[in-house]
Design an enzyme around this catalytic site. Structure first.
Site, short mmCIF file in Angstrom:
data_model
loop_
_atom_site.label_atom_id
_atom_site.label_comp_id
_atom_site.label_asym_id
_atom_site.label_seq_id
_atom_site.Cartn_x
_atom_site.Cartn_y
_atom_site.Cartn_z
N SER A 153 5.17 -0.13 4.65
CA SER A 153 5.21 -0.14 3.18
C SER A 153 5.75 1.17 2.61
O SER A 153 5.66 1.40 1.41
CB SER A 153 3.80 -0.42 2.62
OG SER A 153 2.85 0.46 3.19
N THR B 121 -2.10 -9.20 10.61
CA THR B 121 -0.71 -8.98 11.04
C THR B 121 -0.37 -7.52 11.27
O THR B 121 0.57 -7.22 12.01
CB THR B 121 0.30 -9.56 10.02
OG1 THR B 121 0.14 -8.88 8.77
CG2 THR B 121 0.11 -11.05 9.84
N ASN C 243 -1.27 0.05 9.02
CA ASN C 243 -0.23 0.20 10.05
C ASN C 243 0.29 1.62 10.12
O ASN C 243 0.67 2.09 11.20
CB ASN C 243 0.90 -0.82 9.83
CG ASN C 243 1.80 -0.49 8.66
OD1 ASN C 243 2.76 0.24 8.79
ND2 ASN C 243 1.48 -1.03 7.49
N HIS D 131 0.83 -1.20 0.00
CA HIS D 131 0.00 0.00 0.00
C HIS D 131 0.87 1.26 0.00
O HIS D 131 1.00 1.96 1.00
CB HIS D 131 -0.95 -0.01 1.20
CG HIS D 131 -2.12 -0.91 1.00
ND1 HIS D 131 -2.87 -1.41 2.03
CD2 HIS D 131 -2.68 -1.41 -0.14
CE1 HIS D 131 -3.84 -2.18 1.54
NE2 HIS D 131 -3.73 -2.19 0.24
N GLU E 233 -5.64 -8.18 3.40
CA GLU E 233 -5.15 -9.31 4.20
C GLU E 233 -6.30 -10.07 4.84
O GLU E 233 -6.30 -11.31 4.89
CB GLU E 233 -4.18 -8.83 5.28
CG GLU E 233 -3.59 -9.99 6.08
CD GLU E 233 -2.77 -9.53 7.27
OE1 GLU E 233 -2.76 -10.26 8.28
OE2 GLU E 233 -2.14 -8.46 7.19
N HIS F 268 -9.97 -5.02 4.40
CA HIS F 268 -8.52 -5.00 4.20
C HIS F 268 -8.12 -6.23 3.39
O HIS F 268 -8.61 -7.33 3.64
CB HIS F 268 -7.80 -5.00 5.55
CG HIS F 268 -6.33 -4.72 5.45
ND1 HIS F 268 -5.42 -5.68 5.05
CD2 HIS F 268 -5.61 -3.59 5.67
CE1 HIS F 268 -4.20 -5.15 5.04
NE2 HIS F 268 -4.29 -3.88 5.41
N CYS G 51 3.36 -12.18 2.31
CA CYS G 51 4.31 -12.15 3.41
C CYS G 51 4.30 -13.49 4.13
O CYS G 51 3.23 -14.03 4.44
CB CYS G 51 3.94 -11.03 4.38
SG CYS G 51 4.91 -11.07 5.91
#
Length: 351
Positions: A277, A174, A234, A47, A135, A133, A105
């Site tokens: 990122s 994560t 994050n 991202h 993930e 999201h 990942c």
């Protein structure tokens, strides 16, 4: 003697790329070297628009769905993003006879495996994360519909009614640290004492490390700049952590030109970090922007040194990636350490 006003920039460490992001970018670059352009990438590899645009300039083509790949290019490789994908995506790739490289990942892959393990033990899976999201979509897509329940808030945890309260296991997104999920987990564990936890190694080190570094540097900061994209979970969380930990003001920026210097109040200490990122070259860019306006002293605010490295896909290990290949994101590696002047250590300790 400089006539510019003095300013201390407190440079957090760790910051920026984690091992999973670094690996994902390397996979795209190595694929371009080995197979030539175009290399297709499903979803943003990470991202960050700067990274995405840099890879586009080198021949990567980004798509949201595999059916967007033209038929005449289906002999070219396609890379799955670092966030992971549902099983249905790899199944679709096989139906199209696509050659795909999985840049998920490895820590996200461990979460996938833990969710599958929970189900094999007869447990319903609770996923603590944010709806929408990539993930979360990928993790939920490892199991059939109805096998995973997403819990986003403490309120969700309070109202959740499972089919069998004694057969539950949880995993987490994560990009959420242990602290981020603590309140939700407290509620779930009080309500469901037999709730099974994931294996310890599935917890992402990078999210926690970056938050700890921001906490340690925040106190005494007139301004805390976090480099990251608005859609980076994050990075947004780092802004919140900086504000809660004592920074007078915290701002999320993607590039130096987003900083409105005219509107900034008197500055003595600016702390600087980046989401997982965000490339180091933007850190360089921001420091240069401040140097044009201030007599800058750099303080290194390092809480831990990260040594984690993840291997790239086996198919790409015969290709050599040089530092020049990564220069568009890495910039002047270890910026402050390369400075022979105006560099100090700031002793930090995460609470």
């Amino acid at each position: 003697m400089s006539g510019l006003p003095p300013l201390t920039i407190r440079l957090c460490g760790p910051r920026g790329f984690c091992a999973g992001v670094d690996r994902a970018i390397q996979i795209v670059l190595l694929a371009l070297k080995k197979y030539s352009a175009p290399v297709y990438v499903r979803h943003e590899i990470v991202h960050n628009r700067y990274v995405v645009e840099g890879l586009q300039q080198r021949g990567a083509v980004f798509v949201e769905e595999l059916d967007e790949i033209p038929e005449e290019h289906r002999n070219q490789p396609v890379v799955f993003s670092a966030h992971g994908v549902p099983k249905s995506v790899s199944e679709e790739a096989r139906r199209y006879n696509l050659f795909y490289l999985d840049a998920t990942c490895p820590l996200v892959s461990k979460v996938h495996k833990q969710a599958i393990r929970h189900q094999r033990h007869g447990r319903h899976v609770i996923l603590i994360g944010h709806a929408g999201h990539p993930e979360v979509i990928g993790t939920m897509g490892q199991l059939e519909d109805g096998a995973v329940t997403l819990i986003e808030t403490i309120e969700d945890a309070l109202h959740y009614q499972p089919g069998d309260p004694d057969k539950l296991g949880f995993v987490t997104q994560t990009t959420l640290s242990v602290e981020d999920t603590a309140g939700i987990l407290d509620v779930l564990q009080q309500r469901f004492p037999t709730l099974a936890a994931p294996a310890a190694e599935s917890i992402c080190y990078a999210t926690t490390n970056r938050q700890d570094a921001v906490k340690a540097a925040a106190k005494g900061s007139d301004l805390f700049l976090i480099v990251g994209a608005p859609n980076s979970s994050n990075s947004r969380r780092l802004v919140e952590v900086a504000e809660k930990s004592g920074a007078r003001q915290a701002i999320l920026v993607q590039r130096a030109d987003e900083i409105n210097f005219e509107n900034l109040k008197a500055l003595s200490v600016v702390s600087l970090s980046a989401g997982a990122s965000a490339p180091e070259i933007i850190i360089d860019e921001i420091i240069s922007a401040f140097r044009a306006r201030y007599n800058v002293t750099i303080e290194l605010a390092e809480t831990v040194v990260e040594t984690e490295r993840f291997l790239v896909s086996r198919e790409l290990r015969d290709v050599i990636l040089t530092s020049q290949d990564m220069a568009f994101v890495n910039g002047q590696a270890n910026n402050a350490k390369n400075e022979n002047q105006n560099t100090d250590m700031f002793t930090t300790k995460a609470e």
